[in-house]
Write a protein that holds these residues in place. Structure first.
Motif, PDB file in Angstrom:
ATOM      1  N   TYR A   1       0.938  -1.233  -0.447  1.00 30.09           N
ATOM      2  CA  TYR A   1       0.219  -0.020   0.180  1.00 30.09           C
ATOM      3  C   TYR A   1       0.454   1.418  -0.038  1.00 30.09           C
ATOM      4  N   SER A   2       0.695   1.843  -0.656  1.00 27.96           N
ATOM      5  CA  SER A   2       0.736   3.677  -0.614  1.00 27.96           C
ATOM      6  C   SER A   2       0.546   4.393   0.563  1.00 27.96           C
ATOM      7  N   ILE A   3       2.106   4.853   0.838  1.00 28.24           N
ATOM      8  CA  ILE A   3       2.160   5.708   2.819  1.00 28.24           C
ATOM      9  C   ILE A   3       1.741   7.014   2.386  1.00 28.24           C
ATOM     10  N   ALA A   4       0.305   7.443   2.358  1.00 23.67           N
ATOM     11  CA  ALA A   4      -0.336   8.525   1.994  1.00 23.67           C
ATOM     12  C   ALA A   4       0.554   9.880   3.197  1.00 23.67           C
ATOM     13  N   SER A   5       1.084   9.173   4.216  1.00 24.23           N
ATOM     14  CA  SER A   5       1.586  10.828   4.549  1.00 24.23           C
ATOM     15  C   SER A   5       2.654  11.008   4.144  1.00 24.23           C
ATOM     16  N   SER A   6       2.820  12.783   4.354  1.00 20.58           N
ATOM     17  CA  SER A   6       4.242  13.315   4.808  1.00 20.58           C
ATOM     18  C   SER A   6       5.291  12.554   4.749  1.00 20.58           C
TER      19      SER A   6
ATOM     20  N   PHE B   1       9.647   6.357  -7.942  1.00 17.82           N
ATOM     21  CA  PHE B   1       8.537   7.134  -8.016  1.00 17.82           C
ATOM     22  C   PHE B   1       8.137   8.123  -6.659  1.00 17.82           C
ATOM     23  N   VAL B   2       9.431   8.780  -6.227  1.00 17.22           N
ATOM     24  CA  VAL B   2       8.993   9.597  -5.792  1.00 17.22           C
ATOM     25  C   VAL B   2       9.614  10.758  -5.579  1.00 17.22           C
ATOM     26  N   TRP B   3       9.352  12.171  -5.273  1.00 18.36           N
ATOM     27  CA  TRP B   3       9.329  13.529  -5.272  1.00 18.36           C
ATOM     28  C   TRP B   3      10.272  14.084  -4.375  1.00 18.36           C
ATOM     29  N   ARG B   4      11.796  14.649  -4.742  1.00 17.95           N
ATOM     30  CA  ARG B   4      12.802  15.044  -3.850  1.00 17.95           C
ATOM     31  C   ARG B   4      12.654  16.267  -3.795  1.00 17.95           C
ATOM     32  N   ALA B   5      11.400  17.380  -3.704  1.00 24.00           N
ATOM     33  CA  ALA B   5      11.499  18.791  -3.601  1.00 24.00           C
ATOM     34  C   ALA B   5      12.566  19.704  -4.596  1.00 24.00           C
ATOM     35  N   ALA B   6      12.507  19.097  -6.308  1.00 26.52           N
ATOM     36  CA  ALA B   6      13.694  19.239  -6.816  1.00 26.52           C
ATOM     37  C   ALA B   6      12.554  20.283  -7.654  1.00 26.52           C
ATOM     38  N   PRO B   7      13.544  21.225  -8.169  1.00 23.95           N
ATOM     39  CA  PRO B   7      12.847  22.769  -8.555  1.00 23.95           C
ATOM     40  C   PRO B   7      11.604  22.895  -9.212  1.00 23.95           C
TER      41      PRO B   7
ATOM     42  N   ARG C   1       1.312  16.793   0.524  1.00 20.43           N
ATOM     43  CA  ARG C   1       1.863  17.333   1.599  1.00 20.43           C
ATOM     44  C   ARG C   1       3.300  17.626   2.007  1.00 20.43           C
ATOM     45  N   ALA C   2       3.862  16.821   1.536  1.00 18.03           N
ATOM     46  CA  ALA C   2       5.660  16.949   1.318  1.00 18.03           C
ATOM     47  C   ALA C   2       5.360  18.552   1.025  1.00 18.03           C
ATOM     48  N   ARG C   3       5.587  18.975  -0.240  1.00 13.42           N
ATOM     49  CA  ARG C   3       5.457  19.959  -0.354  1.00 13.42           C
ATOM     50  C   ARG C   3       5.094  21.675   0.499  1.00 13.42           C
ATOM     51  N   GLY C   4       3.530  21.145   1.317  1.00  9.46           N
ATOM     52  CA  GLY C   4       2.992  22.148   2.069  1.00  9.46           C
ATOM     53  C   GLY C   4       4.080  22.127   3.440  1.00  9.46           C
ATOM     54  N   ASP C   5       4.501  20.581   4.191  1.00  7.77           N
ATOM     55  CA  ASP C   5       5.594  20.783   5.417  1.00  7.77           C
ATOM     56  C   ASP C   5       6.342  21.865   4.506  1.00  7.77           C
ATOM     57  N   VAL C   6       6.774  21.655   4.152  1.00  7.83           N
ATOM     58  CA  VAL C   6       8.204  22.197   3.761  1.00  7.83           C
ATOM     59  C   VAL C   6       8.317  23.546   3.265  1.00  7.83           C
TER      60      VAL C   6
ATOM     61  N   ARG D   1      -6.087  26.543  -0.881  1.00 10.21           N
ATOM     62  CA  ARG D   1      -6.772  27.543  -0.784  1.00 10.21           C
ATOM     63  C   ARG D   1      -5.678  28.379   0.036  1.00 10.21           C
ATOM     64  N   ASP D   2      -4.431  27.366   1.026  1.00 14.96           N
ATOM     65  CA  ASP D   2      -3.874  27.546   1.557  1.00 14.96           C
ATOM     66  C   ASP D   2      -2.374  27.782   1.195  1.00 14.96           C
ATOM     67  N   ASP D   3      -2.672  26.426   0.403  1.00 18.80           N
ATOM     68  CA  ASP D   3      -0.532  26.907  -0.050  1.00 18.80           C
ATOM     69  C   ASP D   3      -0.439  27.313  -1.987  1.00 18.80           C
ATOM     70  N   PRO D   4       0.282  28.170  -1.755  1.00 18.80           N
ATOM     71  CA  PRO D   4       0.071  28.642  -2.855  1.00 18.80           C
ATOM     72  C   PRO D   4       0.686  28.012  -4.069  1.00 18.80           C
ATOM     73  N   GLY D   5      -0.422  28.383  -5.457  1.00 16.71           N
ATOM     74  CA  GLY D   5       1.144  27.617  -6.118  1.00 16.71           C
ATOM     75  C   GLY D   5       0.540  26.455  -6.585  1.00 16.71           C
ATOM     76  N   LEU D   6      -0.825  25.203  -6.021  1.00 19.99           N
ATOM     77  CA  LEU D   6      -1.551  24.136  -5.987  1.00 19.99           C
ATOM     78  C   LEU D   6      -2.661  24.653  -6.541  1.00 19.99           C
ATOM     79  N   ASP D   7      -2.674  23.913  -7.322  1.00 22.98           N
ATOM     80  CA  ASP D   7      -3.830  23.845  -8.136  1.00 22.98           C
ATOM     81  C   ASP D   7      -5.217  22.330  -8.669  1.00 22.98           C
ATOM     82  N   VAL D   8      -5.702  21.838  -8.510  1.00 28.90           N
ATOM     83  CA  VAL D   8      -6.504  20.849  -8.562  1.00 28.90           C
ATOM     84  C   VAL D   8      -7.712  21.000  -9.296  1.00 28.90           C
ATOM     85  N   HIS D   9      -7.431  19.661 -10.490  1.00 30.44           N
ATOM     86  CA  HIS D   9      -8.497  19.920 -11.598  1.00 30.44           C
ATOM     87  C   HIS D   9      -9.604  18.983 -10.698  1.00 30.44           C
TER      88      HIS D   9
END
Length: 249
Positions: free
Chosen positions: A62-67, A110-116, A136-141, A170-178
């Protein structure tokens, strides 16, 4: 999201259910307390093993959902699969305070490492789970990388993390969801129900010239269709990472 188990050298640990909450009528998030948890990257997963008193054992991943967390708490969101022996147990039987065996974290591609670069996330159904870990990880940092999530789901009632996604937009600038609804859309929704296609990815994704990091997760046919469309639109195939699942339960 369940996938075929991935063998590895990691040892099994006993995890205790600290909390549980329903995300939808058929998907439940388990908050596990895992001693000596080393932390994880958003996009990784764990193996889960259940053993009956008679010795019968069943294992799923199962994929991990948490940051990325190192406090020993790991969240798994389990979508119930019809006639699924493991998902049904995790959703309908397992209670707070009970224990299961887990092994992980597993996976490093298949991981995100906070790359630019900007990030495009494309989810089909419960494929949103590892992508939510990235959000969630993006929001945390307080990351500045622009994120776009295109989330295909059957109906509004099937949306995982609906309230949190609304809050983060609403609260994390730069995040869009469609959202793309395949069977039933909300009243007044501007698009008819249907599958993700060229217009959706072309309009709500990033232009290829932006060279985004792309993560696509969901059922195999969905992932293949989305990845093929992205390549046809001009995206670099080497920057498209995919994670797919079938009928494991």
């Amino acid at each position: 999201m369940a996938r075929a188990a991935v063998p590895g050298r990691l040892g099994w640990k006993v995890a205790t259910v600290a909390q549980a909450r329903w995300e939808t009528p058929s998907a439940r998030t388990l908050v596990l307390d895992i001693p000596d948890w080393p932390g994880h990257l958003p996009g990784q997963h764990v193996d889960v093993r259940l053993t009956a008193p008679d010795g019968y054992s069943a294992q799923r991943s199962y994929s991990i959902a948490s940051s990325w967390r190192e406090d020993g708490k790991v969240e798994l969101t389990v979508q119930r699969v019809e006639d699924g022996e493991v998902s049904s147990y995790l959703d309908d039987v397992l209670a707070t305070g009970q224990q299961i065996e887990v092994r992980g974290p597993v996976g490093g591609w298949f991981v995100w490492r906070a790359a630019p670069p900007p990030v495009l996330l494309v989810a089909g159904g419960s494929g949103v789970v590892p992508l939510m870990a990235m959000i969630r990880a993006r929001g945390d940092v307080r990351g500045k990388q622009p994120f776009r999530l295109i989330y295909s789901v059957r109906t509004p009632q099937d949306v995982l993390y609906a309230d949190e996604l609304q809050r983060r937009v609403r609260d994390d600038p730069g995040l869009d969801v469609h959202f793309v609804y395949t069977r039933k859309a909300p009243d007044g929704w501007p698009e008819a129900p249907g599958r993700i296609g060229v217009p959706t990815l072309n309009t709500h994704g990033w232009p290829p010239d932006f060279a985004p990091d792309v993560f696509v997760c969901g059922p195999t046919p969905f992932v293949e269709a989305a990845a093929n469309i992205l390549v046809a639109l001009g995206h670099d195939a080497g920057k498209i990472r995919t994670e797919r699942f079938g009928g494991t339960s």
